[in-house]
Scaffold this active site. Structure first.
Site: not given
Ligand code: UD2
Length: 315
Positions: A144, A173, A37
């Site tokens: 993860y 994040n 990546t």
């Molecule tokens: C997790 C961890 C973060 C890091 C990351 C690595 C949490 C709270 N955070 O991030 O610290 O380790 O994983 O990958 O667990 N979303 C949308 N539309 C999109 C993409 C995402 O709505 O097109 C939403 C998604 O469903 C989530 C939020 O945005 O509710 C954040 O998603 P993300 O993939 O940016 O990060 P997250 O929170 O899984």
């Protein structure tokens, strides 16, 4: 001579760290990355100042001689993303758990002074109260999250059993320049920014009222450097967050305001494995590591937007 080694150094956060270490001068910077990546172009312009090894952290024989004798080993190599780990649990397990084990093993054998591990806020899962404090029981909701938590446990166990001086930082994040928006597994801010520049609606999973402690990459880099020098932190875990929390609806509203446009978001089903709310208690990191996040969300978004616009060749 002292060396710093960065696993995942060609990735989004890793390359920001490598850039800072190289700019600081001092000890040589060695990068380990398999370019799964990560991207070589994230390190463009640093060719003369770093040593790059295209090797895989699961390959102990390859990484051991590179890691041996390092002053600080920053371990950031991983297959990130909650949804990716649900859809493809095997590769992420092999890299995030087995690979991390091999990195720590090489650090013990190679007598590394300090390890700084990139852990994840996902370890908390859904907690009853906010902000999230390191003393709360972890409740991982995805492969993860469990894998990154295992990396913390191994850091602590390697500290007690083998004397490895390893500290874990739970990243909240992280966003900023060089975060790649091109995959469905990309961080949400990079996806939102691409949509904004291309004047398209993003898709928000769920009602958009879920919240995150979005942390600008330079604040995390600063904290990693402090964690490399702090005394008495071996085996410990610290939140690496900004300390604030914004909903996805607020982030998309802010971006539209910054750009002076109105583009309503689309809404889709909630994403499996998603945490509802996330916010770091930064007390321990401030006290023990001197953590001092400098970037508000708006300032971080402005900077990242400027970079992404340039990157996409947009005007
Ligand atoms: C997790 C961890 C973060 C890091 C990351 C690595 C949490 C709270 N955070 O991030 O610290 O380790 O994983 O990958 O667990 N979303 C949308 N539309 C999109 C993409 C995402 O709505 O097109 C939403 C998604 O469903 C989530 C939020 O945005 O509710 C954040 O998603 P993300 O993939 O940016 O990060 P997250 O929170 O899984």
């Amino acid at each position: 001579m002292k060396r710093h080694v960065v696993t995942g150094g060609a990735g989004f956060i890793g390359s920001a760290l490598v850039r800072r270490l190289a700019a600081d001068g001092g000890a040589p910077v060695v990068v380990i990355d398999n370019l799964l990546t990560g991207k070589e172009r994230n390190l463009a312009g640093l060719e003369d100042r770093i040593e790059f090894h295209r090797i895989d952290i699961r390959d102990y024989d390859a990484i051991a001689p590179v890691i041996a004798g390092a002053d600080t080993l920053y371990h950031l190599a991983a297959i990130p993303s909650v949804p990716r780990s649900i859809e493809q649990p095997v590769p992420s397990h092999e890299v995030n758990v087995d690979g991390t084990f091999q990195v720590y093993r090489a650090a013990v054998e190679g007598k590394v002074r300090r390890v700084v591990y990139a852990a994840s806020s996902s370890a908390y899962g859904d907690t009853e109260t906010l902000p999230k404090v390191e003393s709360m029981a972890p409740r991982p909701l995805s492969p993860y999250a469990a894998q990154k938590l295992m990396g913390e446990y191994y850091a602590s166990v390697f500290h007690t059993c083998y004397g490895l001086d390893a500290v874990s930082l739970r990243f909240f994040n992280v966003y900023g320049p060089r975060q790649d928006p091109s995959s469905p597994y990309s961080g949400v801010i990079s996806i939102f920014l691409k949509c904004l520049i291309e004047r398209r609606s993003p898709t928000i999973f769920g009602d958009g009222e879920q919240s995150r402690d979005f942390t600008y990459v330079e604040d995390v880099v600063g904290l990693m450097l402090k964690a490399a020098r702090a005394e008495g932190v071996g085996g410990k875990v610290y939140n690496a967050g900004n300390g604030n929390r914004y909903t996805l609806n607020q982030v998309w509203e802010t971006l539209q305001r910054l750009e002076g446009v109105e583009i309503p978001a689309l809404y889709g089903p909630p994403r499996p494995g998603d945490v509802r709310h996330s916010q770091a208690d930064t007390t321990a990191a401030r006290r023990d590591l001197g953590h001092k996040p400098r970037f508000s969300l708006e300032e971080g978004l402005r900077r990242t937007l400027a970079w992404q616009r340039q990157e996409l060749g947009a005007v």
